[in-house]
Write an enzyme that holds these catalytic residues in place. Sequence first.
Site, short mmCIF file in Angstrom:
data_model
loop_
_atom_site.label_atom_id
_atom_site.label_comp_id
_atom_site.label_asym_id
_atom_site.label_seq_id
_atom_site.Cartn_x
_atom_site.Cartn_y
_atom_site.Cartn_z
N SER A 138 0.81 -1.22 0.00
CA SER A 138 0.00 0.00 0.00
C SER A 138 0.85 1.27 0.00
O SER A 138 0.48 2.26 -0.63
CB SER A 138 -0.93 0.00 1.22
N ASP A 154 6.88 -4.67 6.49
CA ASP A 154 5.87 -4.93 7.52
C ASP A 154 6.43 -4.63 8.91
O ASP A 154 5.69 -4.22 9.80
CB ASP A 154 5.40 -6.39 7.43
N GLY A 161 3.88 -9.46 3.70
CA GLY A 161 2.46 -9.37 4.04
C GLY A 161 1.57 -9.40 2.82
O GLY A 161 0.44 -9.88 2.87
N GLU A 201 10.37 -9.66 -4.32
CA GLU A 201 10.92 -8.48 -3.66
C GLU A 201 12.38 -8.70 -3.28
O GLU A 201 13.21 -7.80 -3.44
CB GLU A 201 10.10 -8.16 -2.40
N LYS A 252 5.68 0.82 11.79
CA LYS A 252 6.45 -0.34 11.31
C LYS A 252 7.85 -0.40 11.90
O LYS A 252 8.54 -1.41 11.72
CB LYS A 252 6.55 -0.29 9.78
#
Length: 226
Positions: free
Chosen positions: A30, A86, A98, A105, A123
């Site tokens: 996000s 995360d 997550g 990644e 975080k």
Amino acid sequence: MNQDKLKEQVAHEAVNDIQDGMIVGLGTGSTMYYAIQRLGERVKDGLNIKGIPTSEQTAKWAQQYGIPLTDFSEVSHLDIVIDGADEIDSNFQLIKGGGGALLREKIVANATDQFIVIVDESKYVKTLGKFKLPVEVIPFGWEVAAREIEALGCDTTLRVGKDGTFLTDNGHYILDCDFKEIHNPEKLNRDLISIIGVVETGLFINMVQKVLISYSNPEKIIALNN
């Protein structure tokens, strides 16, 4: 200030590090949505870059905002990689996955010497582990891998999606592993990788060069360099 605003601010700050002619790794999640949105604006204004996305979702966002894409058949080194996390601790060790894109990644992050992590204040933690550690495993015999992982001191849960068992973009399963606290992430990562059936872990060890953290009170962004 709400969490979405914090994510947007830190994402926009990170995009300022991207310069003309760069090959850019585009993370997943996000917070990265806001980075991709802002990067698309810069591309529209004339910035010449190419991106390598870490997930199918990120690729869709990049295409939506007009960011040219490439892949590892054309390049071997990335100038910069931007991604969220995360959890991140003061030693710059991460938990990621997550969103289920941890393998891609990590491949992308490993292809640069300028890995920038962008997070909001929630975080940044003293000790990793409150967020359940994602571990990517092959579907065949995942139960065996789960038992061996649990023997390291955690409870595992097979991740479920809206249509049944969650599948990564690579066709694998995710085990979310509740270790409570991870005091030696480097050793745990080695132990997990040694288990047959484990593809990759969500522990990103000694990979980060810079962290940007967005705070709400007072409103600020702190940059930490490794």
